[in-house]
Design a protein around this motif. Structure first.
Motif, PDB file in Angstrom:
ATOM      1  N   UNK A 143       0.825  -1.196   0.000  1.00  0.00           N
ATOM      2  CA  UNK A 143       0.000   0.000   0.000  1.00  0.00           C
ATOM      3  C   UNK A 143       0.862   1.249   0.000  1.00  0.00           C
ATOM      4  N   UNK A 144       0.200   2.408  -0.016  1.00  0.00           N
ATOM      5  CA  UNK A 144       0.842   3.698   0.215  1.00  0.00           C
ATOM      6  C   UNK A 144      -0.203   4.612   0.818  1.00  0.00           C
ATOM      7  N   UNK A 145       0.277   5.690   1.455  1.00  0.00           N
ATOM      8  CA  UNK A 145      -0.654   6.604   2.114  1.00  0.00           C
ATOM      9  C   UNK A 145      -1.686   7.167   1.152  1.00  0.00           C
ATOM     10  N   UNK A 146      -1.288   7.411  -0.103  1.00  0.00           N
ATOM     11  CA  UNK A 146      -2.165   8.107  -1.050  1.00  0.00           C
ATOM     12  C   UNK A 146      -2.961   7.180  -1.951  1.00  0.00           C
ATOM     13  N   UNK A 147      -2.884   5.856  -1.738  1.00  0.00           N
ATOM     14  CA  UNK A 147      -3.616   4.958  -2.623  1.00  0.00           C
ATOM     15  C   UNK A 147      -5.119   5.089  -2.378  1.00  0.00           C
TER      16      UNK A 147
END
Length: 338
Positions: free
Chosen positions: A65-69
């Motif tokens: 994941x990533x914070x902005x997904x």
């Protein structure tokens, strides 16, 4: 889908290939599940849940994941966290969860790029969204031209020392910045575990320096867009399907479907057919040929699509002759309409 209590498939480890990340003790599945495109606020909750369950049942132990997904930003982590709590929490110690910070996430000067302030605040926010005490890998998502690389790497070191992450990673770094990051983290006592970058038959830039640098330093590699945003599938060989990603994506456009692209992709599709597999399966096997790549990150819009992708690992390894036959058609830049 059924909402009965989830019990993982007891055969989940029988057929998945696991590869060591560089010289670390951590092994990752050959195929990892990326939650970039298909786990946002508008996606179907049952489909997301079935896909995550299916991944684990297939031995896909790594969720990226990533914070902005999303969209919207943060929603992929929230959806992952909800499904994890429902189904996968009892298996936490069998699962690798990664997240990242580096792109624009919240307003003001502290919600983007690579400052210690941003990276550590973002990690806290990600953990809260996912309902986790720690992530297994925390990445700096992209280099920051205005922040000393030492500051960004010290933030990753702090994340690991605090227990909020087990390993440090970087993404989208060029070869020189990668070497600098490796040296700094080694001196800090938190070795770089892994680098995440774009790599496919049509994106071969990493072969020039980056992959060799990672191998020589004992750092793992996980690649995103191994299917070149869908261009390395049979999806566009007969024109553009209505509603396909190429019609509405900021990353793809119809100009990329040039005659050169079609000729190369049809040739690759023929090679895949000769092996009894899909072009997508061939593309996954190609990035994993040899042992220079640890894992291939794939998105999945359904459990069935994920099953088909993971099945690429069941085919015989590519022979030297097959790799040589692929070479004239696996041309860097083809995905940009070259």
């Amino acid at each position: 889908m059924s909402h009965d209590p989830y019990l993982a498939d007891p055969t989940r480890y029988d057929s998945m290939q696991y590869r060591r990340s560089g010289k670390s003790g951590l092994r990752l599945p050959g195929v990892s599940l990326g939650l970039w495109h298909n786990f946002g606020g508008a996606n179907n909750a049952d489909t997301m849940r079935e896909t995550m369950r299916t991944a684990f049942d297939l031995g896909v132990t790594h969720y990226d994941l990533a914070n902005n997904y999303g969209p919207p930003p943060g929603s992929a982590e929230e959806n992952f966290g909800r499904i994890f709590a429902q189904d996968l929490k009892p298996y936490r110690d069998e699962i690798i969860v990664s997240t990242k910070a580096g792109y624009d996430m919240w307003p003001g000067p502290y919600g983007d790029f690579g400052s210690r302030k941003y990276l550590l605040a973002s990690l806290d926010q990600s953990l809260a969204r996912m309902g986790l005490d720690y992530v297994d890998v925390f990445y700096h998502h992209r280099p920051d031209p205005d922040t000393p690389i030492e500051e960004s790497m010290m933030a990753l070191d702090s994340a690991v020392r605090s227990g909020k992450a087990l390993y440090a990673g970087i993404s989208n770094y060029g070869p020189d910045a990668t070497r600098a990051a490796i040296d700094i983290l080694r001196d800090l006592g938190t070795p770089l575990l892994i680098h995440q970058f774009s790599y496919s038959m049509y994106e071969r830039g990493p072969e020039e320096e980056l992959i060799g640098a990672l191998e020589s330093e004992g750092v793992g590699s996980i690649v995103f867009s191994p299917l070149a945003q869908g261009l390395l599938t049979d999806r566009y060989l007969k024109g553009v399907p209505e509603g396909s990603r190429v019609t509405h994506s900021q990353f793809l456009n119809e100009n990329q479907l040039s005659q050169t692209y079609l000729d190369r992709t049809r040739a690759l599709n023929d090679i895949a057919a000769g092996r009894g597999q899909s072009l997508a399966q061939l593309a996954i096997q190609w990035v994993l040929r040899g042992d220079h790549i640890t894992s291939a990150l794939v998105g999945a819009s359904s459990a069935e699509q994920l099953r088909n992708t993971v099945a690429s690992l069941d085919f015989p390894a590519l022979t030297d002759d097959e790799i040589a036959a692929i070479e004239p058609h696996a041309v860097h830049g083809t995905h940009r309409g070259a």
